[in-house]
Design a protein around this motif. Structure first.
Motif, PDB file in Angstrom:
ATOM      1  N   GLY A   1       0.606  -1.423  -0.002  1.00  0.00           N
ATOM      2  CA  GLY A   1       0.061  -0.269  -0.293  1.00  0.00           C
ATOM      3  C   GLY A   1       1.104   1.123  -0.229  1.00  0.00           C
ATOM      4  O   GLY A   1       0.416   2.038  -0.255  1.00  0.00           O
ATOM      5  N   LEU A   2       1.742   1.545   0.600  1.00  0.00           N
ATOM      6  CA  LEU A   2       2.476   2.605   1.094  1.00  0.00           C
ATOM      7  C   LEU A   2       3.567   2.715   0.026  1.00  0.00           C
ATOM      8  O   LEU A   2       3.310   3.611  -1.461  1.00  0.00           O
ATOM      9  CB  LEU A   2       3.723   1.985   1.464  1.00  0.00           C
ATOM     10  N   LEU A   3       3.983   1.836  -1.103  1.00  0.00           N
ATOM     11  CA  LEU A   3       4.247   1.943  -2.381  1.00  0.00           C
ATOM     12  C   LEU A   3       3.343   2.068  -3.629  1.00  0.00           C
ATOM     13  O   LEU A   3       3.895   3.188  -4.768  1.00  0.00           O
ATOM     14  CB  LEU A   3       5.308   0.346  -2.904  1.00  0.00           C
ATOM     15  N   LEU A   4       2.352   2.042  -3.342  1.00  0.00           N
ATOM     16  CA  LEU A   4       1.235   2.473  -4.248  1.00  0.00           C
ATOM     17  C   LEU A   4       1.096   3.864  -4.007  1.00  0.00           C
ATOM     18  O   LEU A   4       0.959   4.077  -5.547  1.00  0.00           O
ATOM     19  CB  LEU A   4      -0.186   1.370  -4.238  1.00  0.00           C
ATOM     20  N   VAL A   5       0.221   4.235  -3.052  1.00  0.00           N
ATOM     21  CA  VAL A   5       0.543   5.170  -2.903  1.00  0.00           C
ATOM     22  C   VAL A   5       1.536   6.831  -3.009  1.00  0.00           C
ATOM     23  O   VAL A   5       1.795   7.718  -3.713  1.00  0.00           O
ATOM     24  CB  VAL A   5       0.300   5.322  -0.906  1.00  0.00           C
ATOM     25  N   ILE A   6       3.012   5.693  -2.792  1.00  0.00           N
ATOM     26  CA  ILE A   6       3.505   7.121  -3.275  1.00  0.00           C
ATOM     27  C   ILE A   6       3.780   6.897  -4.867  1.00  0.00           C
ATOM     28  O   ILE A   6       4.550   7.984  -5.058  1.00  0.00           O
ATOM     29  CB  ILE A   6       4.999   6.585  -2.659  1.00  0.00           C
ATOM     30  N   LEU A   7       3.411   5.793  -5.556  1.00  0.00           N
ATOM     31  CA  LEU A   7       4.297   6.192  -6.763  1.00  0.00           C
ATOM     32  C   LEU A   7       3.225   6.505  -7.865  1.00  0.00           C
ATOM     33  O   LEU A   7       2.541   7.102  -8.612  1.00  0.00           O
ATOM     34  CB  LEU A   7       3.920   4.712  -7.391  1.00  0.00           C
ATOM     35  N   ARG A   8       1.380   6.813  -6.509  1.00  0.00           N
ATOM     36  CA  ARG A   8       0.187   7.293  -8.092  1.00  0.00           C
ATOM     37  C   ARG A   8       0.010   8.289  -7.013  1.00  0.00           C
ATOM     38  O   ARG A   8      -0.982   9.091  -6.971  1.00  0.00           O
ATOM     39  CB  ARG A   8      -0.254   6.245  -7.453  1.00  0.00           C
ATOM     40  N   ALA A   9       0.486   9.343  -6.178  1.00  0.00           N
ATOM     41  CA  ALA A   9       0.521  10.537  -5.623  1.00  0.00           C
ATOM     42  C   ALA A   9       0.281  11.552  -6.390  1.00  0.00           C
ATOM     43  O   ALA A   9       1.045  11.200  -7.421  1.00  0.00           O
ATOM     44  CB  ALA A   9       0.771  10.936  -3.743  1.00  0.00           C
TER      45      ALA A   9
ATOM     46  N   ALA B   1       1.029  15.222  -7.733  1.00  0.00           N
ATOM     47  CA  ALA B   1       2.578  15.845  -7.210  1.00  0.00           C
ATOM     48  C   ALA B   1       2.022  16.748  -6.596  1.00  0.00           C
ATOM     49  O   ALA B   1       1.020  17.865  -6.612  1.00  0.00           O
ATOM     50  CB  ALA B   1       3.206  16.818  -8.565  1.00  0.00           C
ATOM     51  N   GLY B   2       2.537  17.078  -5.500  1.00  0.00           N
ATOM     52  CA  GLY B   2       2.494  18.498  -4.466  1.00  0.00           C
ATOM     53  C   GLY B   2       1.257  17.604  -3.340  1.00  0.00           C
ATOM     54  O   GLY B   2       1.226  18.286  -1.932  1.00  0.00           O
ATOM     55  N   ARG B   3       1.580  16.116  -3.167  1.00  0.00           N
ATOM     56  CA  ARG B   3       0.221  15.647  -1.770  1.00  0.00           C
ATOM     57  C   ARG B   3       0.786  13.984  -1.458  1.00  0.00           C
ATOM     58  O   ARG B   3       0.836  13.426  -0.367  1.00  0.00           O
ATOM     59  CB  ARG B   3      -1.147  14.742  -2.807  1.00  0.00           C
ATOM     60  N   VAL B   4       2.150  14.058  -1.696  1.00  0.00           N
ATOM     61  CA  VAL B   4       2.395  12.722  -1.477  1.00  0.00           C
ATOM     62  C   VAL B   4       2.811  12.768   0.163  1.00  0.00           C
ATOM     63  O   VAL B   4       2.594  11.996   0.687  1.00  0.00           O
ATOM     64  CB  VAL B   4       4.399  12.738  -1.874  1.00  0.00           C
ATOM     65  N   ALA B   5       3.620  13.478   0.885  1.00  0.00           N
ATOM     66  CA  ALA B   5       3.615  13.780   2.168  1.00  0.00           C
ATOM     67  C   ALA B   5       2.580  13.204   2.798  1.00  0.00           C
ATOM     68  O   ALA B   5       2.645  12.909   3.627  1.00  0.00           O
ATOM     69  CB  ALA B   5       4.475  14.697   2.396  1.00  0.00           C
ATOM     70  N   ALA B   6       1.634  14.430   2.654  1.00  0.00           N
ATOM     71  CA  ALA B   6       0.185  13.795   2.981  1.00  0.00           C
ATOM     72  C   ALA B   6      -0.737  12.991   3.003  1.00  0.00           C
ATOM     73  O   ALA B   6      -0.997  12.101   3.514  1.00  0.00           O
ATOM     74  CB  ALA B   6      -1.197  14.950   2.656  1.00  0.00           C
ATOM     75  N   MET B   7      -0.585  12.491   1.900  1.00  0.00           N
ATOM     76  CA  MET B   7      -1.071  11.159   1.511  1.00  0.00           C
ATOM     77  C   MET B   7      -0.834   9.556   2.259  1.00  0.00           C
ATOM     78  O   MET B   7      -0.580   8.546   2.936  1.00  0.00           O
ATOM     79  CB  MET B   7      -1.192  10.448  -0.202  1.00  0.00           C
ATOM     80  N   VAL B   8       0.599   9.803   2.295  1.00  0.00           N
ATOM     81  CA  VAL B   8       1.840   8.667   2.378  1.00  0.00           C
ATOM     82  C   VAL B   8       1.908   9.232   4.143  1.00  0.00           C
ATOM     83  O   VAL B   8       0.893   7.667   5.340  1.00  0.00           O
ATOM     84  CB  VAL B   8       3.100   8.998   2.302  1.00  0.00           C
TER      85      VAL B   8
END
Length: 234
Positions: free
Chosen positions: A135-143, A145-152
């Motif tokens: 799940g972590l990798l999926l969130v990182i790869l598909r977040a 731009a600009g939302r990676v920190a919050a989503m992770v």
């Protein structure tokens, strides 16, 4: 200091601070929760969410804010970072994880050099680690731009509660927490099973990402496998 040295310093410092947050908040939570494990876990999770968000925002522009060998391996395989940087990144992350554990102990006047006695294992926890890392990798790869920190950060906070393992999802975290006999610790004998499950999960996350196709915000690979612009990742 050249660009590579700055990246490695950022990975070491970021991973050290992440482990200090995870372990330190676990020590504080255990001391203040009065034996209520649910309250202690909630406090530990909330501290991790906030700290992780800040660390990604601070160090992301420098190194990509991986703080995680599974993420670095996935990025190297996908040509999103130079493969020659992979081994130095992993060394920096593992070194940072150990330093972060020692820093947490120092802040709480605990014995600096420890080994955890907290056994964590079994099929359910290994599946949980695979799910958490995928799940972590999926969130990182598909977040976007600009939302990676919050989503992770939000995903890790949720995974603290929906996984049986409380979501390590990070071989460096497992390594560092091995040196802390505290609420967040993991016994050395339990680490290999966790790391194997995390690597399987990372591979699954990358495979699912590929199966879903490129997200709208991500440009296709250029000819010859040139790297995409690096975004903050953890």
């Amino acid at each position: 200091m050249n660009g590579t040295s700055r990246k490695l310093l950022a990975e070491m410092l970021g991973t050290a601070l992440l482990l200090a947050i995870v372990i330190g908040s676990g020590i504080m939570a255990e001391r203040l929760a009065g034996g209520n494990v649910a309250i202690a876990l909630l406090a530990n999770a909330l501290a991790t969410v906030g700290g992780l968000y800040v660390l990604i925002e601070v160090f992301g522009p420098v190194s990509g804010a991986h703080f995680n060998p599974a993420v670095s391996i996935a990025m190297a395989v996908r040509h999103s970072m130079p493969r020659l940087l992979l081994a130095p990144y992993v060394v920096a992350q593992l070194s940072g994880a150990l330093l972060g554990a020692w820093l947490a102990h120092a802040m709480f006047d605990a014995t600096i050099f420890q080994l955890s006695t907290r056994l964590r294992g079994g099929t359910g926890q290994w599946i949980a680690e695979a799910v958490a890392t995928a799940g972590l990798l999926l969130v990182i790869l598909r977040a976007p731009a600009g939302r990676v920190a919050a989503m992770v950060a939000c995903y890790i906070g949720a995974a603290y509660w929906f996984t049986a393992s409380t979501s390590f999802a990070n071989p460096a975290a497992a390594f560092g927490r091995m040196f802390s006999d505290s609420f967040a610790g993991i016994a050395p004998s339990s680490v290999p099973g966790f790391v194997m499950a995390q690597m399987v999960g990372a591979a699954v996350g990358v495979a699912v990402h590929r199966a879903l196709g490129l997200p709208p915000s991500e440009p296709p690979d250029t000819a010859g496998g040139a790297a995409r612009p690096e975004r903050p990742r953890v």
